[in-house]
Design a protein around this motif. Structure first.
Motif, PDB file in Angstrom:
ATOM      1  N   MET A   1      76.162  38.816  49.710  1.00  0.00           N
ATOM      2  CA  MET A   1      75.755  40.136  49.817  1.00  0.00           C
ATOM      3  C   MET A   1      75.009  40.314  51.050  1.00  0.00           C
ATOM      4  O   MET A   1      73.963  39.835  51.182  1.00  0.00           O
ATOM      5  CB  MET A   1      75.042  40.240  48.507  1.00  0.00           C
ATOM      6  N   PHE A  82      72.647  41.761  41.598  1.00  0.00           N
ATOM      7  CA  PHE A  82      71.995  41.605  43.063  1.00  0.00           C
ATOM      8  C   PHE A  82      71.123  40.636  43.173  1.00  0.00           C
ATOM      9  O   PHE A  82      71.198  39.861  44.173  1.00  0.00           O
ATOM     10  CB  PHE A  82      71.252  42.884  43.464  1.00  0.00           C
ATOM     11  N   PHE A  83      70.470  40.078  42.197  1.00  0.00           N
ATOM     12  CA  PHE A  83      69.428  39.054  42.418  1.00  0.00           C
ATOM     13  C   PHE A  83      69.855  37.768  41.982  1.00  0.00           C
ATOM     14  O   PHE A  83      69.133  36.987  41.339  1.00  0.00           O
ATOM     15  CB  PHE A  83      68.315  39.535  41.651  1.00  0.00           C
ATOM     16  N   SER A  84      70.969  37.210  42.722  1.00  0.00           N
ATOM     17  CA  SER A  84      71.608  35.859  42.475  1.00  0.00           C
ATOM     18  C   SER A  84      70.927  34.769  43.089  1.00  0.00           C
ATOM     19  O   SER A  84      71.451  33.661  43.125  1.00  0.00           O
ATOM     20  CB  SER A  84      72.959  36.076  42.116  1.00  0.00           C
ATOM     21  N   SER A  85      70.265  35.190  44.401  1.00  0.00           N
ATOM     22  CA  SER A  85      69.792  34.075  45.238  1.00  0.00           C
ATOM     23  C   SER A  85      68.663  34.704  45.879  1.00  0.00           C
ATOM     24  O   SER A  85      68.330  36.008  46.089  1.00  0.00           O
ATOM     25  CB  SER A  85      70.887  33.518  46.345  1.00  0.00           C
ATOM     26  N   GLN A  86      67.932  33.942  46.725  1.00  0.00           N
ATOM     27  CA  GLN A  86      66.750  34.400  47.386  1.00  0.00           C
ATOM     28  C   GLN A  86      67.164  35.317  48.652  1.00  0.00           C
ATOM     29  O   GLN A  86      66.793  36.139  48.763  1.00  0.00           O
ATOM     30  CB  GLN A  86      65.889  33.130  47.957  1.00  0.00           C
ATOM     31  N   ARG A  89      68.195  38.866  46.990  1.00  0.00           N
ATOM     32  CA  ARG A  89      66.994  39.519  46.714  1.00  0.00           C
ATOM     33  C   ARG A  89      66.499  40.310  48.078  1.00  0.00           C
ATOM     34  O   ARG A  89      65.909  41.457  48.005  1.00  0.00           O
ATOM     35  CB  ARG A  89      65.958  38.641  46.158  1.00  0.00           C
ATOM     36  N   GLY A 235      60.936  37.138  45.622  1.00  0.00           N
ATOM     37  CA  GLY A 235      61.568  36.226  45.552  1.00  0.00           C
ATOM     38  C   GLY A 235      61.023  35.109  44.498  1.00  0.00           C
ATOM     39  O   GLY A 235      61.527  33.981  44.201  1.00  0.00           O
TER      40      GLY A 235
ATOM     41  N   CYS B  49      71.983  31.139  37.568  1.00  0.00           N
ATOM     42  CA  CYS B  49      72.565  32.380  38.301  1.00  0.00           C
ATOM     43  C   CYS B  49      71.476  32.815  39.262  1.00  0.00           C
ATOM     44  O   CYS B  49      71.707  33.860  39.910  1.00  0.00           O
ATOM     45  CB  CYS B  49      73.015  33.310  37.396  1.00  0.00           C
ATOM     46  N   GLY B  50      70.304  32.241  39.144  1.00  0.00           N
ATOM     47  CA  GLY B  50      69.440  32.542  40.178  1.00  0.00           C
ATOM     48  C   GLY B  50      68.583  33.769  39.714  1.00  0.00           C
ATOM     49  O   GLY B  50      67.701  34.257  40.553  1.00  0.00           O
ATOM     50  N   ASN B  51      68.609  34.243  38.423  1.00  0.00           N
ATOM     51  CA  ASN B  51      67.929  35.290  37.753  1.00  0.00           C
ATOM     52  C   ASN B  51      66.269  34.786  37.588  1.00  0.00           C
ATOM     53  O   ASN B  51      65.446  35.493  37.604  1.00  0.00           O
ATOM     54  CB  ASN B  51      68.498  35.850  36.686  1.00  0.00           C
ATOM     55  N   VAL B  53      63.550  32.076  38.462  1.00  0.00           N
ATOM     56  CA  VAL B  53      63.542  31.395  39.603  1.00  0.00           C
ATOM     57  C   VAL B  53      62.309  30.355  39.290  1.00  0.00           C
ATOM     58  O   VAL B  53      62.026  29.361  40.312  1.00  0.00           O
ATOM     59  CB  VAL B  53      62.966  32.366  40.991  1.00  0.00           C
ATOM     60  N   ASN B  67      82.216  34.811  49.585  1.00  0.00           N
ATOM     61  CA  ASN B  67      81.139  35.744  49.487  1.00  0.00           C
ATOM     62  C   ASN B  67      80.206  35.870  48.478  1.00  0.00           C
ATOM     63  O   ASN B  67      78.954  36.227  48.566  1.00  0.00           O
ATOM     64  CB  ASN B  67      81.557  37.104  49.818  1.00  0.00           C
ATOM     65  N   PHE B  72      78.815  35.777  37.215  1.00  0.00           N
ATOM     66  CA  PHE B  72      78.410  35.869  35.859  1.00  0.00           C
ATOM     67  C   PHE B  72      78.286  37.134  34.991  1.00  0.00           C
ATOM     68  O   PHE B  72      78.397  38.014  35.514  1.00  0.00           O
ATOM     69  CB  PHE B  72      77.013  35.128  35.842  1.00  0.00           C
ATOM     70  N   LEU B  95      80.126  45.519  47.458  1.00  0.00           N
ATOM     71  CA  LEU B  95      78.925  44.900  47.191  1.00  0.00           C
ATOM     72  C   LEU B  95      79.295  43.443  47.821  1.00  0.00           C
ATOM     73  O   LEU B  95      78.777  42.802  48.745  1.00  0.00           O
ATOM     74  CB  LEU B  95      78.322  44.990  46.180  1.00  0.00           C
ATOM     75  N   PHE B  96      79.983  43.116  47.152  1.00  0.00           N
ATOM     76  CA  PHE B  96      80.588  41.419  47.203  1.00  0.00           C
ATOM     77  C   PHE B  96      81.592  41.130  48.119  1.00  0.00           C
ATOM     78  O   PHE B  96      82.014  39.818  48.216  1.00  0.00           O
ATOM     79  CB  PHE B  96      80.750  40.784  45.896  1.00  0.00           C
TER      80      PHE B  96
END
Lengths: 239, 289
Positions: A1, A82-86, A89, A235, B49-51, B53, B67, B72, B95-96
């Motif tokens: 993204m 949107f917030f699936s990686s640092q 974000r 983050g 999924c990085g939500n 942290v 990309n 998920f 977006l993706f």
């Protein structure tokens, strides 16, 4: 993204939003009412009063649009997509910041047009620097400041209704309350501190396009601090 | 190409909701996740999924050319309710950086969404929302999918379609899929590997092959034969439950046990054999409930 994807999609959302045009029209109508009063009722007003009338509608609308940049994603839960990686974000934050900048440019640009056309209509002297650069710059600073402020609050407060209430209180209630408090009785230092806190001076300063150089420095520094804080905290937050 | 989660711990306040969890998610493989409400399934998926942290442990993702390496659908499907289904898909495709309209059309067709894709998504039923959430998860050509109860609210035909589609994605498109559900038969149907968790800990890891051909056996023997039967089963490394004169146990190969019982002159008064399902595995996981 990528940042560009976030920004491009946000620009589409902004330009398709009918409330944006509605609020701009209301702001212009308010300014036009004052121009009418000056022209036909010999109203003793200056160009700053015209921008002030324009600012009655534009400041609150702009602050709400800046909050909404983040609010729709938070309310629908799509923020988790949107917030699936640092990296995502941070790209999200920068993309939304650019969108806020665009919003500030739009509101500032329309303010410039209002000032230019009003001056031409009233036969006043046209000052390009004061009528074009100043409104655009101040409105951009306004939008970036409030976007970052509400983004920061939104990291901790996830209830979208509460965020809207906080926005309205911050932009409408706090500056008016401070204005009404009789600061004459306070010491000079307290008065100066209050006068130099952006959430107290920003709304009036934007309406009347009056930001002294010390206030501009404070505002710019605070924007940098807010951005760095948001950049760091985004983050660290769980969604 | 494997996502590796190692020694994952997560606590809320002072309570650990995940304790030392490990997971390998390979491309082309479906891993099922089962456990009670509050077992930590959603938390684990959100970490993946990085939500979420702030957790202890490590997650390593393989280098991807996509990309969007991971799509998920966690908890409720996420989309903009004031946009149509199609507008949502177009938004997230941009977006993706998906391959535009072609990919959207394929996903709409594959998930059978043509009839309502032009309607405002806030009017969708739960099943339609789940499909839209799944469609959004598929945008951007991800290498992996993480799906938290993706068939919630779907009709039986719809569930079959979706499960078949997930198997197709894993086998033909080589997607790695991590899926949770309370419908154990759904998990058993699609999964190559099943992780059972309880109170944040892995209770059992089950390979699909363990379930294929596995049987639940109940034998009834005379009182005097209970002791020798228990001894034979224990020597064969078989866990069993004893109730009155009935011994219940799981086994894939039954004939060696029956031969040993016969050689010991143990007479079976009754024998019942059932195909083992994930459900039995799940409910017998701690000595049987």
């Amino acid at each position: 993204m990528q940042v560009s994807n976030v920004f491009r999609l946000e620009v589409k959302n902004i330009l398709k939003n009918q409330w944006l045009y509605f609020s701009l029209i209301i702001s212009v109508l308010l300014a036009s009412a004052l121009v009418y009063a000056i022209k036909f009722m010999q109203g003793p007003f200056t160009i700053k009063a015209i921008s002030g009338f324009y600012g009655i509608g534009s400041t609150i609308a702009l602050a709400i649009f800046c909050t909404k940049l983040y609010l729709d994603d938070l309310g629908s839960g799509t923020i988790t997509l949107f917030f699936s990686s640092q990296k995502n974000r941070k790209n999200y934050l920068v993309g939304k910041l650019l969108a806020a900048l665009l919003l500030g440019f739009l509101f500032g640009g329309v303010c410039s047009l209002v000032l230019l056309s009003s001056s031409a209509y009233l036969g006043w002297e046209i000052k390009l620097l004061e009528f074009i650069i100043e409104p655009i710059l101040i409105y951009i600073l306004f939008s970036i400041f409030y976007m970052l402020l509400f983004f920061l609050i939104g990291i901790f407060e996830r209830n979208t209704n509460n965020l809207i209430i906080i926005t309205i209180i911050t932009v409408l209630a706090i500056p008016s309350v401070v204005e009404r408090i009789k600061l004459e009785k306070a010491s000079v230092i307290v008065r100066e501190i209050i006068n130099h806190v952006p959430i107290f001076f920003m709304v009036q300063g934007t309406k009347y396009l009056q930001l002294s150089s010390d206030k501009l420095i404070i505002l710019s520094s605070l924007i940098v601090v807010l951005f760095m804080t948001c950049y760091y905290l985004i983050g660290k937050a769980n969604y | 190409m494997t996502i590796k989660m190692r020694n994952i711990y997560k606590k809320y306040d002072q309570n650990y909701v995940l304790k030392d969890l490990n997971l390998d998610l390979n491309q082309g493989e479906i891993v099922g996740l089962v456990g009670k409400n509050g077992a930590g399934k959603t938390t684990l998926m959100k970490i993946l999924c990085g939500n979420i942290v702030d957790f202890e442990g490590g997650v390593s993702y393989p280098v991807s050319s996509s990309n969007r390496p991971l799509g998920f659908l966690i908890e409720n499907p996420k989309f903009y309710p004031n946009k149509t289904g199609l507008a949502n898909l177009q938004f997230f495709a941009q977006l993706f950086a998906s391959k535009g309209a072609g990919q959207i059309e394929k996903i709409i067709k594959a998930l059978d969404m043509e009839a309502y894709i032009a309607q405002k998504s806030r009017k969708y039923s739960l099943g339609m929302k789940q499909r839209l959430g799944l469609a959004i998860a598929l945008l951007g050509e991800p290498d992996y999918l993480v799906l938290d109860e993706p068939t919630n609210g779907m009709d039986p035909d719809g569930i079959e379609e979706i499960l078949e589609y997930l198997k197709y994605l894993a086998q033909e498109k080589q997607l790695g899929i991590f899926i949770s559900s309370h419908q154990l038969d759904h998990i058993q149907k699609v999964s190559d590997f099943i992780l059972v968790i309880d109170a944040g800990e892995t209770v059992k890891s089950i390979d699909k092959d363990e379930l294929v051909g596995a049987k639940q056996v109940t034998i009834v023997v005379d009182n005097k034969d209970i002791g020798p039967t228990k001894l034979i089963l224990a020597r064969a490394g078989i866990d069993f439950d004893l109730k009155n004169n009935a011994l219940t146990f799981q086994a894939k190969e039954l004939s060696p046990i029956l031969t040993k019982l016969s050689n010991a002159k143990i007479v079976l008064q009754d024998i019942q054999i059932k195909e083992q399902t994930l459900k039995e595995f799940y409910f017998n996981r701690k000595g049987g409930k």
